[in-house]
Design a protein around this motif. Structure first.
Motif, PDB file in Angstrom:
ATOM      1  N   UNK A  84       7.670  12.356   5.343  1.00  0.00           N
ATOM      2  CA  UNK A  84       6.834  11.124   5.834  1.00  0.00           C
ATOM      3  C   UNK A  84       5.950  10.883   4.685  1.00  0.00           C
ATOM      4  N   UNK A  85       5.243   9.630   4.273  1.00  0.00           N
ATOM      5  CA  UNK A  85       3.713   9.744   2.723  1.00  0.00           C
ATOM      6  C   UNK A  85       3.319   8.930   3.580  1.00  0.00           C
ATOM      7  N   UNK A  86       2.053  10.169   3.790  1.00  0.00           N
ATOM      8  CA  UNK A  86       0.625   9.627   4.816  1.00  0.00           C
ATOM      9  C   UNK A  86      -0.079   8.264   3.809  1.00  0.00           C
ATOM     10  N   UNK A  87       0.210   7.353   4.083  1.00  0.00           N
ATOM     11  CA  UNK A  87      -1.010   6.447   3.139  1.00  0.00           C
ATOM     12  C   UNK A  87      -1.863   5.438   4.262  1.00  0.00           C
ATOM     13  N   UNK A  88      -2.731   5.520   4.303  1.00  0.00           N
ATOM     14  CA  UNK A  88      -3.037   3.533   4.504  1.00  0.00           C
ATOM     15  C   UNK A  88      -2.822   2.769   3.516  1.00  0.00           C
ATOM     16  N   UNK A  89      -3.283   0.760   3.489  1.00  0.00           N
ATOM     17  CA  UNK A  89      -3.137   0.560   2.765  1.00  0.00           C
ATOM     18  C   UNK A  89      -4.271  -0.441   2.901  1.00  0.00           C
ATOM     19  N   UNK A  90      -4.393  -0.349   1.268  1.00  0.00           N
ATOM     20  CA  UNK A  90      -5.285  -1.354   1.178  1.00  0.00           C
ATOM     21  C   UNK A  90      -4.795  -3.154   1.425  1.00  0.00           C
TER      22      UNK A  90
ATOM     23  N   UNK B  86       2.606  -7.087   6.114  1.00  0.00           N
ATOM     24  CA  UNK B  86       3.310  -7.966   5.820  1.00  0.00           C
ATOM     25  C   UNK B  86       3.335  -8.309   4.261  1.00  0.00           C
ATOM     26  N   UNK B  87       1.893  -7.789   3.359  1.00  0.00           N
ATOM     27  CA  UNK B  87       1.761  -8.427   2.511  1.00  0.00           C
ATOM     28  C   UNK B  87       2.255  -8.103   1.488  1.00  0.00           C
ATOM     29  N   UNK B  88       3.726  -7.460   1.080  1.00  0.00           N
ATOM     30  CA  UNK B  88       4.295  -6.410   0.171  1.00  0.00           C
ATOM     31  C   UNK B  88       4.036  -6.261  -0.853  1.00  0.00           C
ATOM     32  N   UNK B  89       2.995  -5.760  -0.677  1.00  0.00           N
ATOM     33  CA  UNK B  89       2.248  -4.859  -2.321  1.00  0.00           C
ATOM     34  C   UNK B  89       2.210  -3.146  -1.657  1.00  0.00           C
ATOM     35  N   UNK B  90       2.119  -2.789  -3.166  1.00  0.00           N
ATOM     36  CA  UNK B  90       2.291  -0.952  -2.863  1.00  0.00           C
ATOM     37  C   UNK B  90       1.261  -0.836  -3.161  1.00  0.00           C
ATOM     38  N   UNK B  91       0.005  -0.780  -2.477  1.00  0.00           N
ATOM     39  CA  UNK B  91      -0.952  -0.803  -2.868  1.00  0.00           C
ATOM     40  C   UNK B  91      -1.815   0.670  -1.642  1.00  0.00           C
ATOM     41  N   UNK B  92      -1.932   1.759  -1.940  1.00  0.00           N
ATOM     42  CA  UNK B  92      -2.070   2.669  -1.267  1.00  0.00           C
ATOM     43  C   UNK B  92      -3.609   3.259  -1.530  1.00  0.00           C
ATOM     44  N   UNK B  93      -4.463   2.928  -0.310  1.00  0.00           N
ATOM     45  CA  UNK B  93      -5.741   3.369   0.274  1.00  0.00           C
ATOM     46  C   UNK B  93      -5.460   4.929   0.801  1.00  0.00           C
ATOM     47  N   UNK B  94      -6.799   5.388   0.676  1.00  0.00           N
ATOM     48  CA  UNK B  94      -6.919   6.865   1.643  1.00  0.00           C
ATOM     49  C   UNK B  94      -7.350   6.491   3.262  1.00  0.00           C
ATOM     50  N   UNK B  95      -7.246   7.455   3.928  1.00  0.00           N
ATOM     51  CA  UNK B  95      -6.638   7.567   5.343  1.00  0.00           C
ATOM     52  C   UNK B  95      -8.162   7.513   5.744  1.00  0.00           C
ATOM     53  N   UNK B  96      -7.557   6.061   6.574  1.00  0.00           N
ATOM     54  CA  UNK B  96      -8.993   5.885   7.134  1.00  0.00           C
ATOM     55  C   UNK B  96      -9.790   4.328   6.498  1.00  0.00           C
ATOM     56  N   UNK B  97      -9.301   3.977   5.417  1.00  0.00           N
ATOM     57  CA  UNK B  97      -9.887   3.588   5.157  1.00  0.00           C
ATOM     58  C   UNK B  97      -9.552   2.404   4.634  1.00  0.00           C
ATOM     59  N   UNK B  98      -8.424   2.434   5.292  1.00  0.00           N
ATOM     60  CA  UNK B  98      -7.314   0.620   4.570  1.00  0.00           C
ATOM     61  C   UNK B  98      -7.362  -0.247   6.068  1.00  0.00           C
ATOM     62  N   UNK B  99      -6.034  -1.049   6.084  1.00  0.00           N
ATOM     63  CA  UNK B  99      -5.780  -1.907   6.858  1.00  0.00           C
ATOM     64  C   UNK B  99      -4.679  -1.157   8.194  1.00  0.00           C
ATOM     65  N   UNK B 100      -4.649   0.112   8.308  1.00  0.00           N
ATOM     66  CA  UNK B 100      -3.595   0.601   8.750  1.00  0.00           C
ATOM     67  C   UNK B 100      -4.394   1.740  10.510  1.00  0.00           C
ATOM     68  N   UNK B 101      -5.456   2.554   9.289  1.00  0.00           N
ATOM     69  CA  UNK B 101      -6.844   2.825  10.931  1.00  0.00           C
ATOM     70  C   UNK B 101      -6.652   4.390  11.162  1.00  0.00           C
ATOM     71  N   UNK B 102      -7.228   4.866  11.343  1.00  0.00           N
ATOM     72  CA  UNK B 102      -7.469   6.311  12.076  1.00  0.00           C
ATOM     73  C   UNK B 102      -6.921   6.303  13.370  1.00  0.00           C
TER      74      UNK B 102
END
Length: 338
Positions: free
Chosen positions: A270-276, A280-296
């Protein structure tokens, strides 16, 4: 893709208290855990168990090979990782000098001495490669580079190699692109023994192939030796491609779908990355864990999912002051219930 690598003692007349800070699950502060000398046996036993939380989870990050490839092992230890990813050479050139034999031996020795199993080390392929390219010169250079990468894995005593599958550039069909990717993998497998080629799911941006699980399955079906092919599931890419990990039960649902379409036996990392970006945005924009749209909550479910035991879980997050790889690894382990 963005990657990064970056007690108070209170004395009393009868006891000593040691305080160790670690990130809270909501990322807004930290909790205090106390260890007290002379505490009751049951309390000692409980805390001994707490230290083993996440014992079947191998969380780490992408680390640098600057100064010598063997130094990646020490960098992983410094951030508290139990797995790691690394590049095997320059990302800026198709041609690389051969891997130094002494450096490869030092790397293997460092792994053995520090207890790293090859199945928990995930080399990442060069971004120059496009094994699905309709351009013959790029395709041939990508094939050659894939052979070189797998050869380096063999020399380093590794067993996995992760790559982005490829892109059609809009001039061939998805099926034709899948065929070319499999062709490159088959050729590389013929020239190098044992290494498992791990396909990374993509975010569906542009003409990239691998955003949908069915596209990964299409490549796997075309690989002759399917014991030597697997998948690395990137959480940001999956979310950006439309797989909703953020909702309650989302992690289970996505894994169930992956199992139905691809098969969990193929899931190697697995690659563990939150998402900026949003779902469904189709954008490869990694975010820090818990600071993005996926969430803790989703990452809590991931680190407590038994089907994800014993595979490398690699951070590729940008990092921010006070919350870089080390702190994010600590957070993820703190979310483990067992």
């Amino acid at each position: 893709m963005v990657v990064s690598s970056r007690r108070n003692v209170i004395m009393g007349p009868k006891k000593k208290v040691t305080r160790k800070r670690k990130p809270e699950e909501d990322n807004k502060g930290s909790e205090v855990e106390e260890e007290i000398e002379g505490e009751e046996p049951k309390e000692k036993e409980r805390k001994g168990k707490d230290k083993k939380r996440g014992k079947n989870k191998y969380i780490g990050a992408h680390v640098s090979i600057s100064g010598g490839i063997w130094k990646a092992v020490g960098d992983c230890l410094a951030i508290g990782g139990r797995s790691f990813a690394l590049f095997l050479g320059s990302q800026r050139s198709w041609q690389r000098p051969p891997l130094n034999t002494a450096a490869a031996e030092k790397f293997q020795k460092a792994c053995v001495e520090n207890g790293f199993n090859p199945v928990h080390i995930l080399p990442h392929g060069s971004y120059l490669m496009n094994c699905g390219s309709p351009k013959q010169d790029v395709f041939e250079k990508s094939q050659a580079l894939l052979v070189d990468e797998l050869g380096r894995c063999s020399a380093l005593g590794l067993s996995l190699f992760n790559l982005h599958p490829g892109a059609s550039l809009g001039s061939i069909t998805t099926e034709q692109c899948q065929e070319k990717i499999a062709q490159a993998i088959n050729q590389a497998h013929q020239q190098t023994p044992a290494i498992v080629t791990v396909l990374e799911n993509m975010c569906g941006q542009g003409s990239t192939v691998g955003g949908q699980f069915g596209e990964l399955r299409g490549i796997i079906d075309r690989v002759r030796d399917q014991s030597r092919v697997g998948v690395c599931l990137d959480t940001c890419h999956a979310f950006a491609a439309g797989y909703d990990l953020s909702v309650k039960g989302g992690v289970k649902s996505v894994l169930d779908e992956f199992d139905q379409v691809v098969g969990l036996s193929y899931l190697r990392a697995l690659h563990l990355n939150d998402s900026k970006g949003k779902l469904g945005c189709h954008l490869d924009r990694h975010e820090d864990i818990g600071h993005g749209q996926i969430g803790i909550p989703a990452f809590r479910d991931i680190v407590n999912e038994p089907r994800l035991d014993n595979i490398p879980m690699i951070l590729e997050t940008p990092g921010r002051p006070g919350f870089e790889d080390k702190e994010q690894i600590e957070l993820l382990y703190s979310l483990c219930k067992h």
